[in-house]
Design an enzyme around this catalytic site. Structure first.
Site: not given
Length: 618
Positions: A330, A207, A387, A295
Site C-alpha cells: 500500500h 477518514k 497536504r 471497507e
C-alpha cells in the site's frame, strides 16, 4: 509585506554597483552585492563612495578628479542587474520548512526562488544532513526528544518561529503536516500555516469524516463503516450485521494519517483479529490514534488520484491525474502522470468529483483526492490527503505549475484568479512524467532498510531528468531513525514509454556505494511488460517480490534450482536443464540479482559466482 527588487535569475539577488558610462574616458567598475536587505545595500553603496579614492589605482586617481567623479557616482548608484528587474511583493519575510530530507530541500528551494529568506529545523541525528545547509538559518530541535519526536515537538517549533521572526511554516508531508493542533498553535502565535485550514484538517484528516463529506457531495464511495473502531471485536460486530451488507474480503484502514500505514487486507473472518491488531498498532505508532474503519475490498483496482489547488474561497482547480497503482504494501513505488487507459467519461468524473468535494469545504492550498477505479471502470472515493504529496513533482512537470510556490502564495492571501490559476488557463498535460522513489532498502531481503555511510553518490542527469534529493551525498550517514527515501528521480518525455526509458537510463547512471538501494527492483518493474503497456493495477508488484525471494532460495537450495530450471524449460520451450549448473544459474538469476547481491560498488557478477561455487552439482 516587504517590497524588494528581485530577478528571475537567482536568490539572493546578485546586484552590481556600476558607474554610469559617459564618454570613452569615463570609468566603469562593478562590485557584486549579495545583501538581501535594501538598507544593507544602501549602506554598502555609501561605504563604497567613501572608500573609492583609496581603492583606485594611482593612474586613475590622478589629481583626484576621477576619484571625485567616481565618489559622486557611487553615492547615487543603485543596485542594478544585467537582466531586467522585477518589483514584486514578497508573500512572507521568512519561511520555515518544518520537515527534513528531500521535501525540506524542495520547500527551501521554492522559498529561495521567490526571494524569501528561509529557515530549517533539524534533530541532533540530522545535524550533518544537507537540508540544514540549504536554508539561510537552521535551528536544532530538542535533543532530549527521540529522533522522530523532535520533529513532532510543536512547542519547540512554534517557539523557534516566534523568537526568530518567522512568518510562515510549510510542513511538507508526514510529521506535522496534517496535525490540526500544530496549525492552530501557529495561528494562535501569529504564524501562517502553509497548508489547509484547521477546519480542513479536521474534516479530511479523519477518514471517516472525509467519507461522510464525500457522500454529502455526491461522490461515489466504497461500502464501509461510517465510524472507526477501537477493537477487532467492534469491527467484527459491524461486519456480521446483515444490515451493513459487507462480506469478506474487507480492508481495515487507519482512521488518521496516510502513506500506506495502518492498512491491512482481511481475507476471512479468521484473519480479522490478527490483521486488525497489526493495522491498529501501526496506526497508533505512526499517528497516535489506533482506531480503524472497515471497507469492502475492491479486487485488482487502479489507484488514480487528482491533484488540486484551492484558495479557501470556494475556487478549486485540478492539475489532472496521477496513476499510483504501482505499490508495495500500500505504499507507492512508481507514479505516472497523466494516467492512461481510463475512460474519458470516468476521467472527467474524477476531476469533477475531486473539485466539487474540495470546493464544498472551501479548501485551502494543495490537496489530493484519491480514488479507486475497479475493473468495470467505476470509481470510488478513497481519501483526501490535505497536504503536498511525495509525487507532486510529476503534476508539476506535465502542467508547468509550481505547486509548492503556489501554496506559499495562496497562504499569503492570493486567490487562484489573482495567480492566473483558473482551469481554462491551466494547459493540457504536456507529455508524460514518471517518478520513482530510490530508497535504502534491500529487495533481496524483503526490503529491509539498510544503514551506513555513503562512500560514493553519483547522480544522473540529462534531458528530461529531474532530481529531488534529500539525505544522500558522499559522506552522509544513513540512520535507521527515518524514512528510507534517498532521492526521487522524475523523467519527462512526450511519450509514456520514452519517459520509462529515460528513467531506466537515469537509474543505470545512478551510483551509490556504502548502502544497498532498491534500484535493481525499480529497473525490473520499469521493464515489466504490463507496466510498459500501462495496464497496471495495485496487484502488479505482488509477483515481483515473490520472484526475488524465489531466486534467493535458488542460491541457497539446490532443489529449488532444479524445479525452477525444469519449469522454465517447459514454459519457454528451452533446454536450460541441459546447461552447466553454473551457466543456468547465471542465466536465471542475473536479471534480478545483478545489483541486489551485496552492496553496490562491489562486482555483482563476481559475488553471484562466488555463491555459485558453494553449490553442489545437481
Amino acid at each position: 509585506m516587504l517590497k524588494r527588487a528581485i530577478t528571475a535569475s537567482a536568490t539572493p539577488a546578485v546586484c552590481r554597483l556600476a558607474t554610469k558610462t559617459g564618454n570613452a574616458g569615463s570609468i566603469r567598475c562593478g562590485i557584486p552585492l549579495v545583501a538581501r536587505n535594501s538598507a544593507v545595500r544602501r549602506s554598502i553603496c555609501s561605504t563604497a563612495a567613501v572608500l573609492a579614492p583609496s581603492i583606485l589605482p594611482s593612474s586613475i586617481n590622478k589629481n583626484g578628479k576621477a576619484a571625485a567623479s567616481l565618489k559622486t557616482q557611487f553615492s547615487t548608484a543603485q543596485p542594478v542587474e544585467d537582466s531586467v528587474e522585477l518589483t514584486e511583493t514578497l508573500p512572507f519575510k521568512k519561511i520555515l520548512a518544518a520537515n527534513r530530507g528531500e521535501i525540506a530541500t524542495r520547500i527551501l528551494r521554492a522559498s529561495s526562488e521567490l526571494g524569501i529568506p528561509s529557515a530549517a529545523i533539524y534533530s541532533y541525528e540530522d545535524r550533518f544532513t544537507q537540508h540544514r545547509y540549504k536554508a539561510d538559518q537552521a535551528f536544532m530541535l530538542n535533543s532530549d526528544k527521540s529522533p522522530v519526536g523532535a520533529y513532532l515537538d510543536i512547542n519547540t517549533i512554534v517557539d523557534i518561529c516566534v523568537k526568530n521572526g518567522i512568518e510562515a511554516v510549510h510542513p511538507g508531508y508526514g510529521f506535522l503536516s496534517e496535525n490540526e493542533n500544530f496549525a492552530q498553535a501557529l495561528k494562535d502565535n501569529g504564524v501562517t500555516f502553509i497548508g489547509p485550514t484547521v477546519e480542513n484538517l479536521n474534516s479530511f484528516g479523519d477518514k471517516t469524516t472525509a467519507r461522510e463529506m464525500a457522500i454529502k457531495a455526491g461522490v461515489p464511495v466504497i461500502g464501509g463503516s461510517d465510524e472507526a473502531f477501537a477493537s477487532a471485536a467492534d469491527a467484527k460486530k459491524w461486519i456480521e450485521d446483515p444490515a451493513n451488507n459487507c462480506e469478506y474480503p474487507v480492508i481495515v484502514k487507519a482512521a488518521m494519517g496516510g502513506g500506506g500505514r495502518g492498512i491491512r487486507v482481511v481475507p476471512t473472518a479468521a484473519d480479522l483479529e490478527e490483521q486488525f491488531g497489526v493495522a491498529s498498532g501501526e496506526a497508533l505508532n505512526a499517528f497516535g490514534d489506533g482506531r480503524c474503519f472497515v471497507e469492502k475490498y475492491v479486487t485488482n483496482p487502479r489507484h488514480i488520484e487528482v491533484q488540486c489547488l484551492g484558495d479557501g474561497t470556494g475556487n478549486v482547480v485540478h492539475l489532472y491525474d496521477r496513476d499510483c497503482s504501482v505499490q508495495r504494501r500500500h505504499q507507492k513505488i512508481i507514479e505516472t502522470a497523466p494516467s492512461i487507459g481510463v475512460d474519458p467519461v470516468t476521467r472527467q468524473a474524477l476531476f469533477d468529483d475531486a473539485c466539487n468535494l474540495l470546493a464544498s469545504a472551501n479548501y485551502l492550498c494543495a490537496g489530493t483526492v484519491e480514488f479507486l477505479v475497479d475493473e468495470s471502470g467505476k470509481h470510488y472515493f478513497m481519501e483526501v490527503n490535505p497536504r503536498v504529496q511525495v509525487e507532486h513533482t510529476i503534476s508539476e512537470e506535465i502542467t508547468g505549475v509550481d505547486i509548492v510556490q503556489s501554496m506559499i502564495k495562496i497562504a499569503s492571501g492570493k486567490t487562484l484568479p489573482e495567480l492566473g490559476l483558473t482551469q481554462d488557463k491551466i494547459p493540457e498535460p504536456m507529455g508524460f512524467a514518471m517518478q520513482c522513489r530510490v530508497t535504502t532498502e534491500d529487495p533481496s531481503h524483503d526490503f529491509r532498510p539498510d544503514t551506513g555511510t555513503i562512500d560514493v553518490f553519483r547522480m544522473p542527469a540529462g534531458m528530461g531528468i529531474r532530481l529531488d534529493d534529500g539525505p544522500g551525498f558522499p559522506g552522509a550517514k544513513i540512520t535507521p531513525h527515518y524514512d528510507s527515501l534517498l532521492v526521487k528521480i522524475t523523467a519527462k518525455a512526450y511519450k509514456r514509454e520514452d519517459a520509462a526509458r529515460k528513467l531506466i537510463r537515469a537509474l543505470k547512471e545512478f551510483r551509490v556505494r556504502g548502502v544497498t538501494t532498491n534500484k535493481s527492483f525499480l529497473l525490473n518493474v520499469l521493464k515489466n511488460d504490463n507496466f510498459l503497456t500501462g495496464t497496471v493495477t495495485t496487484s502488479l508488484l505482488l509477483r515481483i517480490p515473490i520472484f526475488l525471494n524465489l531466486c534467493k532460495n535458488v542460491i541457497e537450495h539446490r532443489s529449488y534450482f532444479i524445479i525452477l530450471v525444469r519449469l522454465l524449460s517447459m514454459v519457454h520451450q528451452s533446454h536450460l536443464e541441459q546447461l552447466d549448473h553454473h551457466q543456468a544459474l547465471w542465466i536465471l538469476t542475473s536479471p534480478l540479482l545483478r545489483h541486489s547481491q551485496g552492496r553496490e560498488g562491489h562486482s555483482s557478477k563476481y559475488m553471484i559466482r562466488m555463491e555459485q561455487r558453494h553449490l553442489p552439482r545437481p
